[in-house]
Design a protein around this motif. Structure first.
Motif, PDB file in Angstrom:
ATOM      1  N   UNK A   1       0.822  -1.195   0.000  1.00 31.51           N
ATOM      2  CA  UNK A   1       0.000   0.000   0.000  1.00 31.51           C
ATOM      3  C   UNK A   1       0.864   1.255   0.000  1.00 31.51           C
ATOM      4  N   UNK A   2       1.882   1.271   0.834  1.00 31.33           N
ATOM      5  CA  UNK A   2       2.773   2.431   0.910  1.00 31.33           C
ATOM      6  C   UNK A   2       3.494   2.628  -0.422  1.00 31.33           C
ATOM      7  N   UNK A   3       3.813   1.522  -1.086  1.00 34.42           N
ATOM      8  CA  UNK A   3       4.509   1.616  -2.368  1.00 34.42           C
ATOM      9  C   UNK A   3       3.649   2.347  -3.400  1.00 34.42           C
ATOM     10  N   UNK A   4       2.348   2.051  -3.432  1.00 35.52           N
ATOM     11  CA  UNK A   4       1.460   2.705  -4.397  1.00 35.52           C
ATOM     12  C   UNK A   4       1.301   4.186  -4.089  1.00 35.52           C
ATOM     13  N   UNK A   5       1.215   4.529  -2.832  1.00 36.69           N
ATOM     14  CA  UNK A   5       1.122   5.943  -2.452  1.00 36.69           C
ATOM     15  C   UNK A   5       2.390   6.674  -2.883  1.00 36.69           C
ATOM     16  N   UNK A   6       3.540   6.049  -2.692  1.00 35.86           N
ATOM     17  CA  UNK A   6       4.813   6.635  -3.098  1.00 35.86           C
ATOM     18  C   UNK A   6       4.877   6.800  -4.618  1.00 35.86           C
ATOM     19  N   UNK A   7       4.421   5.806  -5.371  1.00 39.20           N
ATOM     20  CA  UNK A   7       4.431   5.879  -6.835  1.00 39.20           C
ATOM     21  C   UNK A   7       3.502   6.982  -7.321  1.00 39.20           C
TER      22      UNK A   7
END
Length: 65
Positions: A1-7
């Motif tokens: 989830x954090x990865x998608x927010x970062x992307x």
């Protein structure tokens, strides 16, 4: 989830930096794009334009698949 927010965050930064060039094409002034002035500088958060660009990329990817 954090990865998608970062992307998504990185994508918005890149899109905001390309915005002066893309405004010549009409992007960046759609309803849903936020523009505000802070300390004499104009900041733009292109929500609607980024959705439009992502839909175009999705359609192009589906056509090439």
């Amino acid at each position: 989830m954090i990865r998608w927010v970062f992307i998504i965050f990185i994508g918005l930064i890149i899109f905001a930096n390309l915005l002066p060039w893309l405004q010549k094409l009409g992007l960046g002034r759609l309803p849903g794009d936020l523009r505000f002035r802070l300390f004499g500088r104009i900041f733009t958060i292109p929500f609607a334009s980024s959705i439009l660009v992502s839909l175009c990329i999705l359609l192009l990817a589906r056509l090439l698949k």
